[in-house]
Design a protein around this motif. Structure first.
Motif, PDB file in Angstrom:
ATOM      1  N   ALA A   3       0.858  -1.181   0.000  1.00 57.06           N
ATOM      2  CA  ALA A   3       0.000   0.000   0.000  1.00 57.06           C
ATOM      3  C   ALA A   3       0.895   1.233   0.000  1.00 57.06           C
ATOM      4  CB  ALA A   3      -0.901   0.007   1.225  1.00 57.06           C
ATOM      5  N   ASN A  45      -3.085   6.291   3.901  1.00 58.01           N
ATOM      6  CA  ASN A  45      -3.042   5.279   2.857  1.00 58.01           C
ATOM      7  C   ASN A  45      -3.658   5.856   1.586  1.00 58.01           C
ATOM      8  OD1 ASN A  45      -3.538   3.011   1.175  1.00 58.01           O
ATOM      9  ND2 ASN A  45      -3.640   1.692   2.965  1.00 58.01           N
ATOM     10  N   SER A  46      -3.101   5.533   0.427  1.00 62.06           N
ATOM     11  CA  SER A  46      -3.603   6.075  -0.831  1.00 62.06           C
ATOM     12  C   SER A  46      -5.044   5.661  -1.104  1.00 62.06           C
ATOM     13  CB  SER A  46      -2.712   5.630  -1.990  1.00 62.06           C
ATOM     14  OG  SER A  46      -2.767   4.229  -2.130  1.00 62.06           O
ATOM     15  N   LYS A  47      -5.509   4.576  -0.510  1.00 62.98           N
ATOM     16  CA  LYS A  47      -6.894   4.151  -0.715  1.00 62.98           C
ATOM     17  C   LYS A  47      -7.889   5.151  -0.132  1.00 62.98           C
ATOM     18  CE  LYS A  47      -5.890  -0.742  -0.948  1.00 62.98           C
ATOM     19  NZ  LYS A  47      -6.081  -2.056  -0.349  1.00 62.98           N
ATOM     20  N   ASN A  48      -7.436   6.022   0.775  1.00 65.69           N
ATOM     21  CA  ASN A  48      -8.314   7.039   1.335  1.00 65.69           C
ATOM     22  C   ASN A  48      -8.726   8.079   0.306  1.00 65.69           C
ATOM     23  OD1 ASN A  48      -8.384   6.045   3.975  1.00 65.69           O
ATOM     24  ND2 ASN A  48      -6.488   7.071   4.493  1.00 65.69           N
ATOM     25  N   SER A  50      -9.610   7.363  -3.047  1.00 61.69           N
ATOM     26  CA  SER A  50     -10.400   6.850  -4.159  1.00 61.69           C
ATOM     27  C   SER A  50     -11.782   6.474  -3.641  1.00 61.69           C
ATOM     28  CB  SER A  50      -9.715   5.642  -4.802  1.00 61.69           C
ATOM     29  OG  SER A  50      -9.561   4.617  -3.863  1.00 61.69           O
ATOM     30  N   SER A  55     -10.659   3.647  -9.686  1.00 66.36           N
ATOM     31  CA  SER A  55      -9.400   3.045  -9.262  1.00 66.36           C
ATOM     32  C   SER A  55      -8.586   4.117  -8.541  1.00 66.36           C
ATOM     33  CB  SER A  55      -8.633   2.518 -10.477  1.00 66.36           C
ATOM     34  OG  SER A  55      -8.136   3.597 -11.226  1.00 66.36           O
ATOM     35  N   PRO A  56      -7.567   3.759  -7.768  1.00 66.34           N
ATOM     36  CA  PRO A  56      -6.773   4.787  -7.082  1.00 66.34           C
ATOM     37  C   PRO A  56      -6.225   5.839  -8.023  1.00 66.34           C
ATOM     38  CG  PRO A  56      -6.261   2.644  -6.184  1.00 66.34           C
ATOM     39  CD  PRO A  56      -7.164   2.411  -7.363  1.00 66.34           C
TER      40      PRO A  56
END
Length: 115
Positions: A3, A45-48, A50, A55-56
């Motif tokens: 991640a 985290n980069s998922k925060n 998207s 997609s991210p």
């Protein structure tokens, strides 16, 4: 599974909120809030950044991070694509009382293992 993480450090004496805002929504209709206490830090985290079926990478292109201090918008924002370039972003207040955002290191991969 890796991640992308960015560390955001708040060196000011004020608590800070970073609100994730996805255009074309109104700025008061934010998607997520990340709170960082005064003199504190947080791994993001980069998922925060998207949302929905994005997609991210697509989420990064259509997301803004807006900085609030004591519930008031500071006029500062940055794009998550800028965050991806740094492993550490420092937010501080200069002599004039303006927020200063400074990137420190290139990004890094952090691996977590699930059992």
């Amino acid at each position: 599974m890796g991640a992308k993480l960015t560390v955001i450090e708040n060196r000011s004496n004020n608590d800070m909120e970073i609100r994730v805002w996805v255009p074309p929504a109104r700025p008061d209709k934010f998607q997520r809030i990340m709170r960082i206490e005064a003199k504190g830090w947080k791994e993001i985290n980069s998922k925060n950044f998207s949302f929905g079926n994005l997609s991210p990478d697509e989420g990064f292109m259509s997301t803004l991070l807006m900085i609030y201090v004591d519930g008031v918008y500071t006029g500062n924002y940055f794009l998550p694509t800028h965050l991806r370039k740094y492993a550490k972003v420092i937010c501080d207040i200069n002599e004039e009382g303006h927020y200063v955002i400074q990137g420190i290191k290139p990004t890094f991969d952090f691996c977590r293992f699930k059992f």
